[in-house]
Write an enzyme that holds these catalytic residues in place. Structure first.
Site, short mmCIF file in Angstrom:
data_model
loop_
_atom_site.label_atom_id
_atom_site.label_comp_id
_atom_site.label_asym_id
_atom_site.label_seq_id
_atom_site.Cartn_x
_atom_site.Cartn_y
_atom_site.Cartn_z
N GLN A 240 -87.05 -20.87 44.78
CA GLN A 240 -87.81 -19.85 44.06
C GLN A 240 -88.07 -18.65 44.97
OE1 GLN A 240 -91.35 -22.10 43.12
NE2 GLN A 240 -91.52 -22.79 45.22
N HIS A 270 -108.91 -24.82 39.43
CA HIS A 270 -108.79 -26.04 40.22
C HIS A 270 -109.99 -26.99 40.05
CE1 HIS A 270 -105.74 -23.50 42.34
NE2 HIS A 270 -105.09 -24.64 42.24
N ASP A 294 -100.00 -25.13 47.04
CA ASP A 294 -100.92 -24.22 47.71
C ASP A 294 -102.11 -24.95 48.34
OD1 ASP A 294 -102.68 -24.78 45.50
OD2 ASP A 294 -101.72 -23.18 44.37
N ASP A 314 -94.48 -31.87 46.53
CA ASP A 314 -94.11 -30.53 46.07
C ASP A 314 -92.68 -30.26 46.50
OD1 ASP A 314 -95.60 -27.85 45.02
OD2 ASP A 314 -93.98 -27.35 46.40
N ASP A 348 -88.41 -33.65 44.76
CA ASP A 348 -88.56 -33.56 43.31
C ASP A 348 -89.50 -34.65 42.82
OD1 ASP A 348 -87.39 -32.60 40.56
OD2 ASP A 348 -87.26 -34.79 40.55
N ALA A 349 -90.46 -34.30 41.97
CA ALA A 349 -91.48 -35.25 41.52
C ALA A 349 -90.86 -36.46 40.82
CB ALA A 349 -92.47 -34.56 40.59
N ASP A 366 -100.04 -30.84 38.77
CA ASP A 366 -100.26 -29.40 38.86
C ASP A 366 -98.91 -28.70 39.00
OD1 ASP A 366 -101.46 -26.94 39.08
OD2 ASP A 366 -102.10 -27.20 41.16
#
Length: 513
Positions: A240, A270, A294, A314, A348-349, A366
């Site tokens: 990205q 959050h 983040d 993540d 990757d989740a 999230d």
């Protein structure tokens, strides 16, 4: 008569040129596809359009090549034009989007032009090889070299080009490659070259090198127009485009030009995401967070002293790295990634859940909005089935679910998907879901879904100290939906249907297109 050695040398160069221009051509296609997904969204749709248009244009170019009388001259002009159009495609599209606010027409016009010119290359090279009397010339050799070049480009683009060059510089670099091919061809075939070709090539090559030298300034100009505040970090990763902006004490994160948080109001998002699940969970020793690179969700989880471990998954290692190591950004998550209880896994989740064997008390999802099929798969029954397998018997999971106002049907599709997902505690039944929402000024009304294999507790939530927004009263009010956000019919999202992406895009397009 041309010596045999000279013929063989020029034939070898033309085959090498085929390899180089194949790399450049596919890189242009990938740049166009990536830019369109960055700026227009829905990566699967954009990649499909780009590939289809590019290949069709190549076919048209191959057909048009028959009308070129002088094969060598046509080949050189094609290289010069590719160097200019392909090389300046990235800077032009970024600046056009920044100044004019749209990119579709110039993007597809450039893509068609590049496709036509690329389609002309192989037939013209084949004719030049025949004209110079190249020994052992076979057309399939040219095609083989072309396909190998395409393979090299497809591997180099995510591994080398994007991480080290970025889209704007990459466009100029490979434009320079086409111009270098033209220049060396003019030298080796100088008895066929014209003064006009040499002059135009020299001007184009000089302009490309100057633009490449100032590419960082071009990026800065484009980003100054795209973003309201000062850009303090801008990087392209294999996954990205990361941009962080700042105005005084206000920091904002953008991924692929879509805002992820604003430090002025991220606490609303959050706190709403994390604390209902954490407060209502019977046990909260082991926590899993999918996404949230983040570190803001981790910050909220660590407010509970009985948390023993937090596993954050993540995909992009660069995001978690900068929010761990960058002094200003790590302050936003209060140094959460340096807590010894926190483990960061960059994967990757879906793949993580397939190989993971741990059981978690609370899972917090999230992830980015489902604006493409690659993201939609992380909002399917099949994905939630994997998540709940890693959940303890009375565990809770929560997911962000988009806006129940701007993308109303998409939000309720997520709810429907969870309610019809496999329940390992009660075979034949779905999961229990409690939808709720919160107002976040940067996003508008935003929705979440709290889910469990068992009934979700209805008691008041007991919150830790230090929260800025969420209270027990706010939590109860968040479960009420006004008439323009209340439940409407929506199909569940599955790997077969991917209805969620359509709901999402239709909803946002209705308001903002």
């Amino acid at each position: 008569m041309t010596p045999i050695g000279a013929v063989d040398a020029r034939a070898a160069w033309l085959l090498a040129a085929t390899f180089l221009i194949a790399i450049a051509g596919l890189i242009y296609e990938l740049i166009a596809a990536t830019l369109s997904s960055y700026l227009l969204g829905d990566s699967v749709r954009q990649f499909s359009l780009v590939i289809g248009i590019f290949l069709s244009a190549m076919g048209l170019g191959a057909w048009l090549s028959r009308f070129v009388d002088q094969a060598f001259s046509g080949f050189v002009w094609a290289q010069i034009l590719l160097g200019v159009v392909g090389g300046f495609m990235g800077p032009f599209l970024f600046l056009n989007y920044a100044w004019m606010g749209h990119v579709e027409t110039p993007l597809y016009a450039a893509l068609i032009t590049i496709g036509i010119l690329s389609g002309m290359e192989i037939p013209l090279i084949a004719r030049v090889l025949e004209q110079i009397g190249a020994r052992k010339f076979r057309f399939e050799n040219v095609l083989s070299v072309d396909y190998v070049g395409a393979l090299v480009a497809s591997l180099a683009f995510p591994l080398l080009v994007i991480p080290h060059l970025g889209l704007m510089s990459a466009s100029l670099v490979f434009g320079g490659l086409n111009l270098a091919v033209a220049g060396l061809s003019l030298f080796l075939f100088r008895n066929w070259a014209t003064r006009t070709q040499v002059v135009v090539w020299a001007v184009a090559f000089a302009a490309t090198m100057i633009a490449l030298w100032h590419s960082e300034k071009l990026v800065s100009v484009a980003e100054a127009e795209l973003f309201e505040d000062d850009v303090i970090l801008s990087e392209a990763t294999p996954y990205q485009k990361i941009t962080v902006t700042r105005y005084r004490d206000r920091v904002r994160l953008f991924l692929d030009h879509s805002i992820q948080f604003d430090s002025l109001d991220e606490h609303r998002y959050h706190e709403a995401l994390v604390h209902p699940a954490m407060s209502l969970a019977p046990r909260r020793a082991d926590i899993l967070i999918l996404g949230g690179g983040d570190g803001m969700a981790v910050r909220e989880v660590l407010r509970y002293p009985d948390v023993q471990s937090v596993t954050l998954v993540d995909l992009d290692p660069r995001v978690t790295q900068i929010f761990r190591d960058h002094s200003m950004l790590s302050q936003l998550n209060e140094g959460a990634f340096n807590d010894p209880r926190v483990s960061i896994i960059n994967e990757d989740a879906w793949k993580f859940l397939e190989r993971d064997t741990r059981i978690y008390d609370v899972t917090i999802i999230d992830l980015p909005d489902p604006k493409s099929i690659s993201l939609s798969r992380l909002y399917t029954r099949q994905f939630y089935g994997l998540v709940v397998e890693r959940l303890s018997a009375q565990g809770l999971m929560v997911t962000q679910a988009g806006s129940p106002f701007f993308a109303r049907q998409a939000f309720w599709s997520v709810v429907e998907t969870l309610e019809t997902s496999r329940n390992p505690q009660h075979p034949g039944q779905g999961l229990n879901a409690v939808p709720y929402h919160s107002y976040v000024p940067s996003f508008g009304e935003w929705g979440f879904v709290l889910t469990s294999p068992e009934s979700v507790p209805t008691r008041d939530i007991e919150l830790p100290e230090g929260l800025q927004y969420l209270t027990s009263a706010v939590w109860h009010a968040a479960q009420e939906f006004g008439g323009d956000m209340d439940r409407i019919a929506a199909e569940p999202n599955t790997l077969q249907s991917h209805v969620l992406t359509g709901y999402y895009l239709d909803g946002w397009d209705y308001w903002f297109r």
